[in-house]
Structure formats: structure tokens, C-alpha cells
Enzyme design. Structure first.
Site, PDB file in Angstrom:
ATOM      1  N   GLU A 176       0.348  -0.680  -4.799  1.00 24.20           N
ATOM      2  CA  GLU A 176      -0.658   0.362  -5.021  1.00 24.20           C
ATOM      3  C   GLU A 176       0.009   1.706  -4.829  1.00 24.20           C
ATOM      4  O   GLU A 176       0.870   1.860  -3.952  1.00 24.20           O
ATOM      5  CB  GLU A 176      -1.791   0.211  -3.987  1.00 24.20           C
ATOM      6  CG  GLU A 176      -2.935   1.191  -4.138  1.00 24.20           C
ATOM      7  CD  GLU A 176      -2.914   2.390  -3.189  1.00 24.20           C
ATOM      8  OE1 GLU A 176      -3.886   3.151  -3.191  1.00 24.20           O
ATOM      9  OE2 GLU A 176      -1.904   2.576  -2.451  1.00 24.20           O
ATOM     10  N   HIS A 178      -0.540  11.137  -2.054  1.00 22.19           N
ATOM     11  CA  HIS A 178      -1.837  10.770  -1.492  1.00 22.19           C
ATOM     12  C   HIS A 178      -2.690  11.985  -1.181  1.00 22.19           C
ATOM     13  O   HIS A 178      -3.879  12.032  -1.504  1.00 22.19           O
ATOM     14  CB  HIS A 178      -1.640   9.941  -0.224  1.00 22.19           C
ATOM     15  CG  HIS A 178      -2.929   9.559   0.445  1.00 22.19           C
ATOM     16  ND1 HIS A 178      -3.572  10.386   1.351  1.00 22.19           N
ATOM     17  CD2 HIS A 178      -3.702   8.461   0.316  1.00 22.19           C
ATOM     18  CE1 HIS A 178      -4.680   9.799   1.756  1.00 22.19           C
ATOM     19  NE2 HIS A 178      -4.790   8.635   1.148  1.00 22.19           N
ATOM     20  N   ASP A 237       0.625  -1.951   4.547  1.00 21.16           N
ATOM     21  CA  ASP A 237       1.806  -1.089   4.608  1.00 21.16           C
ATOM     22  C   ASP A 237       3.072  -1.903   4.860  1.00 21.16           C
ATOM     23  O   ASP A 237       4.177  -1.400   4.700  1.00 21.16           O
ATOM     24  CB  ASP A 237       1.651  -0.060   5.736  1.00 21.16           C
ATOM     25  CG  ASP A 237       0.423   0.824   5.547  1.00 21.16           C
ATOM     26  OD1 ASP A 237       0.078   1.117   4.385  1.00 21.16           O
ATOM     27  OD2 ASP A 237      -0.186   1.215   6.575  1.00 21.16           O
ATOM     28  N   ASP A 295      -0.931   6.253  -5.304  1.00 27.25           N
ATOM     29  CA  ASP A 295      -1.940   7.300  -5.524  1.00 27.25           C
ATOM     30  C   ASP A 295      -1.393   8.307  -6.513  1.00 27.25           C
ATOM     31  O   ASP A 295      -0.253   8.764  -6.367  1.00 27.25           O
ATOM     32  CB  ASP A 295      -2.236   8.010  -4.197  1.00 27.25           C
ATOM     33  CG  ASP A 295      -2.622   7.044  -3.097  1.00 27.25           C
ATOM     34  OD1 ASP A 295      -3.668   6.401  -3.215  1.00 27.25           O
ATOM     35  OD2 ASP A 295      -1.843   6.925  -2.124  1.00 27.25           O
ATOM     36  N   HIS A 305       0.833  -1.210   0.000  1.00 27.98           N
ATOM     37  CA  HIS A 305       0.000   0.000   0.000  1.00 27.98           C
ATOM     38  C   HIS A 305       0.867   1.258   0.000  1.00 27.98           C
ATOM     39  O   HIS A 305       1.611   1.488   0.954  1.00 27.98           O
ATOM     40  CB  HIS A 305      -0.881  -0.036   1.253  1.00 27.98           C
ATOM     41  CG  HIS A 305      -1.820   1.106   1.391  1.00 27.98           C
ATOM     42  ND1 HIS A 305      -1.814   1.933   2.478  1.00 27.98           N
ATOM     43  CD2 HIS A 305      -2.798   1.548   0.578  1.00 27.98           C
ATOM     44  CE1 HIS A 305      -2.759   2.841   2.340  1.00 27.98           C
ATOM     45  NE2 HIS A 305      -3.371   2.642   1.195  1.00 27.98           N
ATOM     46  N   ARG A 306       0.788   2.035  -1.081  1.00 28.45           N
ATOM     47  CA  ARG A 306       1.649   3.210  -1.281  1.00 28.45           C
ATOM     48  C   ARG A 306       3.122   2.790  -1.324  1.00 28.45           C
ATOM     49  O   ARG A 306       4.007   3.524  -0.891  1.00 28.45           O
ATOM     50  CB  ARG A 306       1.421   4.268  -0.199  1.00 28.45           C
ATOM     51  CG  ARG A 306      -0.048   4.616   0.045  1.00 28.45           C
ATOM     52  CD  ARG A 306      -0.226   5.656   1.146  1.00 28.45           C
ATOM     53  NE  ARG A 306      -1.628   5.733   1.578  1.00 28.45           N
ATOM     54  CZ  ARG A 306      -2.063   6.469   2.588  1.00 28.45           C
ATOM     55  NH1 ARG A 306      -1.218   7.230   3.258  1.00 28.45           N
ATOM     56  NH2 ARG A 306      -3.348   6.476   2.912  1.00 28.45           N
ATOM     57  N   GLU A 321      -4.273   4.201  -8.163  1.00 24.88           N
ATOM     58  CA  GLU A 321      -5.448   4.893  -7.632  1.00 24.88           C
ATOM     59  C   GLU A 321      -5.491   6.318  -8.169  1.00 24.88           C
ATOM     60  O   GLU A 321      -4.559   7.102  -7.944  1.00 24.88           O
ATOM     61  CB  GLU A 321      -5.446   4.890  -6.103  1.00 24.88           C
ATOM     62  CG  GLU A 321      -6.733   5.524  -5.587  1.00 24.88           C
ATOM     63  CD  GLU A 321      -6.803   5.677  -4.081  1.00 24.88           C
ATOM     64  OE1 GLU A 321      -6.099   4.973  -3.342  1.00 24.88           O
ATOM     65  OE2 GLU A 321      -7.597   6.537  -3.647  1.00 24.88           O
ATOM     66  N   LYS A 331      -6.321   9.902  -7.893  1.00 20.63           N
ATOM     67  CA  LYS A 331      -6.529  10.772  -6.712  1.00 20.63           C
ATOM     68  C   LYS A 331      -6.562  12.222  -7.185  1.00 20.63           C
ATOM     69  O   LYS A 331      -5.686  13.032  -6.820  1.00 20.63           O
ATOM     70  CB  LYS A 331      -5.334  10.601  -5.826  1.00 20.63           C
ATOM     71  CG  LYS A 331      -5.338  10.140  -4.388  1.00 20.63           C
ATOM     72  CD  LYS A 331      -6.450   9.742  -3.621  1.00 20.63           C
ATOM     73  CE  LYS A 331      -5.964   9.004  -2.389  1.00 20.63           C
ATOM     74  NZ  LYS A 331      -6.974   8.307  -1.672  1.00 20.63           N
TER      75      LYS A 331
END
Ligand code: G3P
Ligand code: MG
Length: 251
Positions: free
Chosen positions: A42, A57, A238, A44, A15-16, A117, A119
């Protein structure tokens, strides 16, 4: 056995990037996720004032860089002059805000499946999605797994129209009661939702609908084990290293 549609994501998604170990949404975080054994990442994506897709993000620079104010008011040159790593740890001082192109090239080099994603800064959906599509058309290869998701319905709608061949995820926190209609409206094949709202009944219903369910953000291996036992397809975490070790999974 997993399916292998172009948008297939494995069970563990960094995640990120590996955002517990490196500053989120940076090349360092993506590289670290690969080092830790993750096979999916992933990040953003928003745009700069001069219309270049970059990873960030928040709508502002305040939390994840030494800059201040809205990302959308800074050119790419101004953004890439900032330090996007020192806020996390001095070891990452000098890390830059990456462009989407840089992130995709690194992800491709590491063999990652990617969840991009969308954003957009609110009100800037159209130029954001257009710029992201332009980048994808230039640098993304059809054989690389890609899922595009967003909380923003305008962004999803425009992306679906501009790049109809890409798998889409409908992103939400609480799952709305009309989730089936929303997936249909945007042509989404996945539902991406916030972990506290996932129940065994929801998992059963999403699977019966023929969609895949991806859940964020799961950093507790016991919670992940429960979710996978219910039939959840993937979790965003994470700390992919902790999750991979605890689940004894290929990622
Ligand atoms: O895409 C899953 C997750 O990243 C959505 O929430 O706020 O972390 O971008 P957020
Ligand atoms: Mg995200």
C-alpha cells in the site's frame, strides 16, 4: 482458496512499503517489502504543484523529508531535490520522494498487488485524481492487481467515474453505521477500516454483504491471528516480515 479478481489483495499488505524497516512511501520501502516476502503493498499518493502524482502520506513535508511546508506548493523538481530517507535512518540518506510512476514500475517489477490510497490535499481532489488516473492509464496493466482506496469521498467519486473498471476500497477509521450505503454509493467492493473498530459481528456482516474487509494497521501477530480467525481478509502492516513469519502464511 482465494479469489483472483483484478483487485485481489493477499492477506498481508505492506503498509507504506515495509515502513518499519525503511522510510515510508519510498522506493526503498517498496523494495524492502519485496525482499521480506510481501506480495502486496500500500502507498499514499498526492500531487506536486505542477500536477505530478508522488508518494507522501502527510500534506506537509515536515515529518518525512528534510523539507518544510505543504507538498502541494512544491514542484516535482523541488520535491525530488529533498532527502526523504535521512529522517528515518542515516542508511537511507539521499532516498527521494518517488513519483507514482516510479512506484508502480517497481511494484510491477516485484510482482506486487497494489493498494493505491488517494491522499489529495484537501481542496485539490479533482486535479489529484485526474493526474493519478492519467498515470494509471499510461503505466498500469489490466492483469496487475490494483485496489484504489480513499478516506476522501470526492476523490473516490471522481476516481470511480474516471476509471470504473478498478476495484475500490472505502476507507474509514470508525466504521459508520451506514457503511453498506457508502460502499454502494461509490461502487466499493472492499471496506478498509481501523483495527480497534473491528468486531466479529462487523466481520460477519461485511462478509455476508459480499465485500472484503481489510484492516489497518496491524503490527501485533496475535492481533492479526484474531482478526483472521474472525474472517478478516487482509491486514496492512508496517512489518510484513514479522507477520509472515508468525502467521506461516504465503503472504
Ligand atoms: O490504507 C490503509 C491506511 O494506510 C490508511 O491510513 O493514514 O496510514 O494512510 P493511513
Ligand atoms: Mg495509507
Amino acid at each position: 482458496m482465494s479469489d483472483h479478481r483484478p483487485g485481489y489483495l493477499p492477506k498481508i499488505i505492506a503498509h507504506r512499503g515495509a515502513s518499519k524497516r525503511a522510510p515510508e512511501n519510498t522506493l526503498a520501502a517498496i523494495a524492502e517489502a519485496a525482499t521480506l516476502g510481501a506480495r502486496a503493498v500500500e502507498f499514499d499518493v498526492t500531487i506536486s504543484a505542477d500536477g505530478v502524482p508522488v508518494l507522501m502520506h502527510d500534506e506537509t513535508l515536515n515529518r518525512c523529508s528534510d523539507g518544510q511546508g505543504p507538498v502541494i506548493l512544491k514542484t516535482l523538481a523541488e520535491l525530488q531535490a529533498l532527502d526523504a530517507g535521512g529522517w528515518f535512518d542515516v542508511r537511507f540518506a539521499g532516498e527521494r520522494i518517488p513519483t507514482l510512476e516510479q512506484a508502480l514500475e517497481l511494484a510491477a517489477d516485484r510482482g506486487f498487488s497494489v493498494n493505491l490510497e488517494l491522499k489529495p490535499t484537501l481542496g485539490w481532489e479533482a486535479p489529484t485524481v485526474s493526474a493519478i488516473c492519467d498515470t494509471l492509464k499510461n503505466v498500469w496493466r489490466a492483469d496487475m492487481a490494483l485496489v484504489v482506496s480513499s478516506f476522501n469521498p470526492l476523490a473516490l467519486e471522481q476516481f470511480a467515474a474516471e476509471m470504473p473498471g478498478v476495484d475500490l476500497g472505502y476507507l474509514c477509521d470508525a466504521v459508520p453505521p451506514d457503511w453498506r450505503a457508502r460502499l454502494a454509493r461509490f461502487g466499493c467492493v472492499n471496506l478498509h477500516c481501523y483495527a480497534p473498530f473491528v468486531t466479529p459481528d462487523l466481520v460477519r456482516d461485511v462478509r455476508a454483504h459480499g465485500a472484503r474487509l481489510h484492516v489497518f494497521t496491524v503490527n501485533d501477530p496475535d492481533q492479526a491471528k484474531d482478526l483472521f480467525a474472525w474472517g478478516v481478509d487482509a491486514v496492512f502492516t508496517d512489518c510484513p516480515d514479522v507477520m509472515l513469519e508468525a502467521l506461516d502464511d504465503e503472504g
